[in-house]
Write an enzyme that holds these catalytic residues in place. Structure first.
Site, PDB file in Angstrom:
ATOM      1  N   GLU A   1       0.925  -1.216   0.522  1.00 23.25           N
ATOM      2  CA  GLU A   1       0.094  -0.048   0.023  1.00 23.25           C
ATOM      3  C   GLU A   1       1.064   1.469   0.047  1.00 23.25           C
ATOM      4  O   GLU A   1       0.655   1.987  -0.596  1.00 23.25           O
ATOM      5  CB  GLU A   1      -0.481  -0.028   1.159  1.00 23.25           C
ATOM      6  CG  GLU A   1      -1.335  -1.019   0.703  1.00 23.25           C
ATOM      7  CD  GLU A   1      -1.501  -2.904   1.291  1.00 23.25           C
ATOM      8  OE1 GLU A   1      -0.383  -2.901   2.045  1.00 23.25           O
ATOM      9  OE2 GLU A   1      -2.371  -3.369   1.114  1.00 23.25           O
TER      10      GLU A   1
ATOM     11  N   PHE B   1      -6.024  -1.110   5.426  1.00 18.16           N
ATOM     12  CA  PHE B   1      -4.665  -1.184   5.079  1.00 18.16           C
ATOM     13  C   PHE B   1      -4.352   0.302   4.143  1.00 18.16           C
ATOM     14  O   PHE B   1      -2.844   0.931   4.487  1.00 18.16           O
ATOM     15  CB  PHE B   1      -5.038  -1.203   3.312  1.00 18.16           C
ATOM     16  CG  PHE B   1      -5.134  -3.254   3.470  1.00 18.16           C
ATOM     17  CD1 PHE B   1      -4.333  -3.756   5.813  1.00 18.16           C
ATOM     18  CD2 PHE B   1      -5.685  -4.164   3.071  1.00 18.16           C
ATOM     19  CE1 PHE B   1      -5.063  -5.196   5.497  1.00 18.16           C
ATOM     20  CE2 PHE B   1      -6.165  -5.347   3.377  1.00 18.16           C
ATOM     21  CZ  PHE B   1      -5.446  -5.690   4.854  1.00 18.16           C
TER      22      PHE B   1
ATOM     23  N   ARG C   1     -18.746  -1.239  -2.361  1.00 17.90           N
ATOM     24  CA  ARG C   1     -18.683  -1.790  -2.968  1.00 17.90           C
ATOM     25  C   ARG C   1     -19.879  -3.199  -3.131  1.00 17.90           C
ATOM     26  O   ARG C   1     -20.322  -3.687  -2.313  1.00 17.90           O
ATOM     27  CB  ARG C   1     -17.927  -2.425  -2.694  1.00 17.90           C
ATOM     28  CG  ARG C   1     -17.060  -3.571  -1.889  1.00 17.90           C
ATOM     29  CD  ARG C   1     -17.377  -4.325  -1.427  1.00 17.90           C
ATOM     30  NE  ARG C   1     -17.026  -5.787  -0.137  1.00 17.90           N
ATOM     31  CZ  ARG C   1     -15.834  -5.972  -0.531  1.00 17.90           C
ATOM     32  NH1 ARG C   1     -15.205  -5.670  -0.832  1.00 17.90           N
ATOM     33  NH2 ARG C   1     -16.263  -7.138   0.634  1.00 17.90           N
TER      34      ARG C   1
END
Length: 338
Positions: A78, A103, A186
């Site tokens: 990341e 993350f 999502r």
């Protein structure tokens, strides 16, 4: 629990740990972020998509399929994702960098702070699994991401409620100069705000979704959806609940919040899918103090300052007070004690 009652309840499997946040029978739209980004990028060749091995799980795989030459898979790194996004922004690209919120914030915070924000680079960081939207415990639950990101100078922060918010936010954050952090819903995302006449997402603006004389709920993200459900439930008991949706956490629309709180004496409840430390609730409280506005009552309906349990999402939402039923019970109790 009796055996008869136990048999009536559906058995929750491990899939419930990553279940849709939609209520039973609620309308949803599939992958609104990915579809909106594909549509926007069709006429914007400077837009690129980047991820840290999570394209499928942030709906960025749709962008990768549509524009493979503009898609960058950075692997499970990341920090590298954010550093590379900053580099591309310096070269005139508009990177949309996606990963999980834990993350993107905890692991890559220094890179966001130093590489992206300090130079005011045009990077859009879109992070899935915000707050308590997964049951996989503290390693995956980003319950403090807003607190962390609010501390970054010049960073715009967006917490959308539903599919409509996301669809309308994508082009606006793309065209906004400077870095943006957006909490990302999502998969099968609930669709509720299209039922509010005249509603449109506007970056930096809070919107009154309904009026009510007894309670004012100031909310963001999926808690706006829950607040609307609770308002409908309490209306049947002749309790009027207003809902003020704040999809932009920073910069906060203080003028609209102050006007709504000052309009009449009523209980103010700030509802958010985030720890009670450092999120929307404390931002609203600070604004009211600075503007010398005193609500009739003030309560926070957020997640506790704790490491949360792993388990099925419906169970966890009940346990931590953000489900429709329990949020309604909390508001009724606060009204009774005021």
């Amino acid at each position: 629990m009796s055996q008869a009652v136990a048999e009536k309840k559906p058995r929750l499997t491990t899939s419930a740990m990553i279940a849709s946040i939609a209520s039973e029978g609620q309308r949803t739209k599939a992958a609104p972020f990915g579809k909106a980004l594909v549509e926007y990028a069709a006429s914007r060749p400077e837009v690129v998509g980047m991820t840290a091995d999570l394209a499928k799980y942030t709906d960025l795989h749709l962008f990768a399929q549509a524009y493979p030459e503009r898609f960058f898979q950075m692997g499970m790194a990341e920090q590298l994702l954010m550093g590379a996004a900053g580099g591309l922004a310096k070269e005139g690209r508009v990177p949309f960098a996606t990963t999980y919120a834990v993350f993107g914030t905890r692991r890559a915070y220094d890179f966001i702070h130093q590489v992206i924000a300090e130079e005011n680079l045009n990077v859009k960081i879109c992070c899935a699994l915000p707050g308590l939207t997964t049951g996989y415990g503290p390693s995956h639950q980003a319950t403090e991401d807003l607190a962390m990101m609010r501390g970054v100078p010049g960073l715009t922060i967006v917490d959308p409620c539903d599919a409509l918010d996301i669809e309308q936010a994508v082009p606006q954050i793309a065209e906004h100069p400077g870095p943006v952090y957006m909490r990302l819903l999502r998969g099968q995302v609930p669709l509720v705000l299209d039922e509010i006449e005249g509603y449109r997402f506007e970056l930096g603006k809070a919107k009154m979704l309904r009026e009510g004389a007894d309670v004012l709920v100031i909310s963001s993200g999926i808690l706006t959806m829950r607040a609307l459900e609770v308002a409908a439930d309490l209306q049947r008991d002749n309790v009027g609940v207003a809902v003020l949706h704040c999809p932009t956490i920073k910069p906060l629309d203080e003028a609209t919040i102050v006007a709504a709180v000052g309009a009449r004496p009523r209980l103010v409840v700030v509802a958010e899918n985030h720890s009670v430390v450092g999120g929307l609730g404390e931002a609203v409280a600070s604004a009211l103090l600075r503007h010398r506005v005193q609500p009739a009552g003030f309560q926070l309906a957020g997640l506790p300052d704790a490491f949360l349990d792993a388990g099925a999402l419906p169970t966890l939402h009940d346990r931590y007070g953000i489900s429709r039923e329990v949020l309604g019970q909390r508001i009724r109790r606060w009204l009774a004690h005021d």
